[in-house]
Enzyme design. Sequence first.
Site, PDB file in Angstrom:
ATOM      1  N   ASP A   1     -19.912  30.255  12.822  1.00 28.50           N
ATOM      2  CA  ASP A   1     -18.949  29.977  13.880  1.00 28.50           C
ATOM      3  C   ASP A   1     -18.680  31.280  14.628  1.00 28.50           C
ATOM      4  O   ASP A   1     -17.995  32.164  14.130  1.00 28.50           O
ATOM      5  CB  ASP A   1     -17.664  29.420  13.272  1.00 28.50           C
ATOM      6  CG  ASP A   1     -16.578  29.167  14.315  1.00 28.50           C
ATOM      7  OD1 ASP A   1     -16.832  29.390  15.514  1.00 28.50           O
ATOM      8  OD2 ASP A   1     -15.474  28.748  13.921  1.00 28.50           O
TER       9      ASP A   1
ATOM     10  N   LYS B   1     -13.805  31.251  25.662  1.00 29.73           N
ATOM     11  CA  LYS B   1     -13.428  32.450  24.913  1.00 29.73           C
ATOM     12  C   LYS B   1     -14.320  33.637  25.282  1.00 29.73           C
ATOM     13  O   LYS B   1     -14.223  34.706  24.679  1.00 29.73           O
ATOM     14  CB  LYS B   1     -13.494  32.183  23.412  1.00 29.73           C
ATOM     15  CG  LYS B   1     -12.513  31.120  22.920  1.00 29.73           C
ATOM     16  CD  LYS B   1     -12.633  30.896  21.425  1.00 29.73           C
ATOM     17  CE  LYS B   1     -11.830  29.696  20.954  1.00 29.73           C
ATOM     18  NZ  LYS B   1     -10.372  29.924  21.012  1.00 29.73           N
TER      19      LYS B   1
ATOM     20  N   HIS C   1     -11.533  28.241  10.856  1.00 33.58           N
ATOM     21  CA  HIS C   1     -10.824  27.357  11.774  1.00 33.58           C
ATOM     22  C   HIS C   1     -11.036  25.926  11.291  1.00 33.58           C
ATOM     23  O   HIS C   1     -12.050  25.604  10.670  1.00 33.58           O
ATOM     24  CB  HIS C   1     -11.410  27.537  13.187  1.00 33.58           C
ATOM     25  CG  HIS C   1     -10.681  26.831  14.283  1.00 33.58           C
ATOM     26  ND1 HIS C   1     -10.792  25.471  14.491  1.00 33.58           N
ATOM     27  CD2 HIS C   1      -9.861  27.294  15.261  1.00 33.58           C
ATOM     28  CE1 HIS C   1     -10.073  25.135  15.543  1.00 33.58           C
ATOM     29  NE2 HIS C   1      -9.488  26.212  16.028  1.00 33.58           N
TER      30      HIS C   1
ATOM     31  N   CYS D   1      -4.625  26.775  13.787  1.00 31.35           N
ATOM     32  CA  CYS D   1      -5.697  25.874  13.307  1.00 31.35           C
ATOM     33  C   CYS D   1      -6.387  26.468  12.083  1.00 31.35           C
ATOM     34  O   CYS D   1      -7.611  26.407  11.940  1.00 31.35           O
ATOM     35  CB  CYS D   1      -6.718  25.583  14.407  1.00 31.35           C
ATOM     36  SG  CYS D   1      -6.051  24.619  15.777  1.00 31.35           S
TER      37      CYS D   1
ATOM     38  N   GLN E   1     -15.021  33.263  18.108  1.00 29.83           N
ATOM     39  CA  GLN E   1     -14.242  34.474  18.367  1.00 29.83           C
ATOM     40  C   GLN E   1     -15.110  35.711  18.552  1.00 29.83           C
ATOM     41  O   GLN E   1     -14.758  36.612  19.318  1.00 29.83           O
ATOM     42  CB  GLN E   1     -13.260  34.715  17.211  1.00 29.83           C
ATOM     43  CG  GLN E   1     -12.210  33.631  17.043  1.00 29.83           C
ATOM     44  CD  GLN E   1     -11.299  33.497  18.236  1.00 29.83           C
ATOM     45  OE1 GLN E   1     -11.006  34.464  18.931  1.00 29.83           O
ATOM     46  NE2 GLN E   1     -10.839  32.279  18.488  1.00 29.83           N
TER      47      GLN E   1
END
Length: 404
Positions: free
Chosen positions: A198, A224, A120, A362, A201
């Site tokens: 990261d 999320k 991202h 993104c 998600q």
Amino acid sequence: MFNIEKIRADFPALQQLINGQPLVYLDSAATTQKPRSVISATEQFYARNNANVHRGRHTLSEQATQAYEQARLTVANYFNITASELVWTKGATEAINLVANGLTEQLNDNSTIIISALEHHANIVPWQQLAKRTGAKLLALPLQQNGCFDVQTCVKFIEQHKPSVLAITHASNALGNITDLDPILHAAKRHDAITLVDGAQAALHLQPNLPQLGCDFYVFSAHKMLGPTGLGGLYGRYDRLNSLAVYQTGGEMIETVTLAKTVFRQTPAKFEAGTPNIAAVIAFAAAIDYLTSLSKASVYTHEQIIFNYAAEKLQGIAGVTIYSSLENNIGTLCFNYRDEHPFDIATLLDGYGIAVRSGHHCAQPLMQHLGINGCVRASFALYNNHSDVDLFIAALQNCLELLD
């Protein structure tokens, strides 16, 4: 047992009509819907317990402080970390920026930062800026044409370049592909690299045990994970967190202040300047309580069943190209239909009450790598069912007939 109808009833947004059609929400990669318990927790705080946290000696402040810090413990337990290793942020984006800015004094023109084209933008741009400030070299891990990593190639790349920092996604926000992190993180650690993952998600779907994962930093966003918007978190190994320079300054994060000098508190307070998003923190704990009331294995199995069902149906439509990995995925399908613009497909689907995302997500470097300008993304979560897939596929087929 995983009772999908009971779970769907917990999410009031799913009970509405969009354009006269039952809502089929397939945009959970952008933000998840919220269960009633999260909505109620937000309302309860503002209606009954609204006060600022820490230092207040009156009843409301003490109640708010207790709930706020209990929420930190609740979220920390979800990741199997200690509360002192969890910093509240506005989201995963701010968490990455906090780390990247905090490392400025630790890097120089002999340093190397490794990222990837799968990331991202929030896990690319902060490292570009860090490289610009420090003179460090910024490199990208090799990515196969299909958008997947070949682990052996990545390990060799890391061994060759001996990074000071490695920042990598746990699961692609665009494709849903899950990264095999263990060998990549181990290779980076052999060179004492600082590692950031990261998890924006992955945190909902994979519920990672962070000490077992072994990274130095892990970032996530509450919205999320069934929680409110405007809140996220940064996990950091305690010594690594305290080694970072402060990101923002002001009240709350100080030990003492004189006109000549300021002494900062230890983490996590060191990185939590100003009045926090108290209601969101407390509501996020309600989201985590909701998640942990369900069987982790049952949730994951259900999500994979729905994902595989959707993938099979989508593969059966002539002219559709799927870019997501179907072998190791959190539940996201990115696709295009011939040369039709993804915006057109998403707009037409909305007329049938189908909520999907379209564009570059993104992830422009990834789109360039795949040789496309964008794609349609249908992302699934624990509250989706077979009927959602059937309605989606039927609507898509109708839309594609209109476009032909």
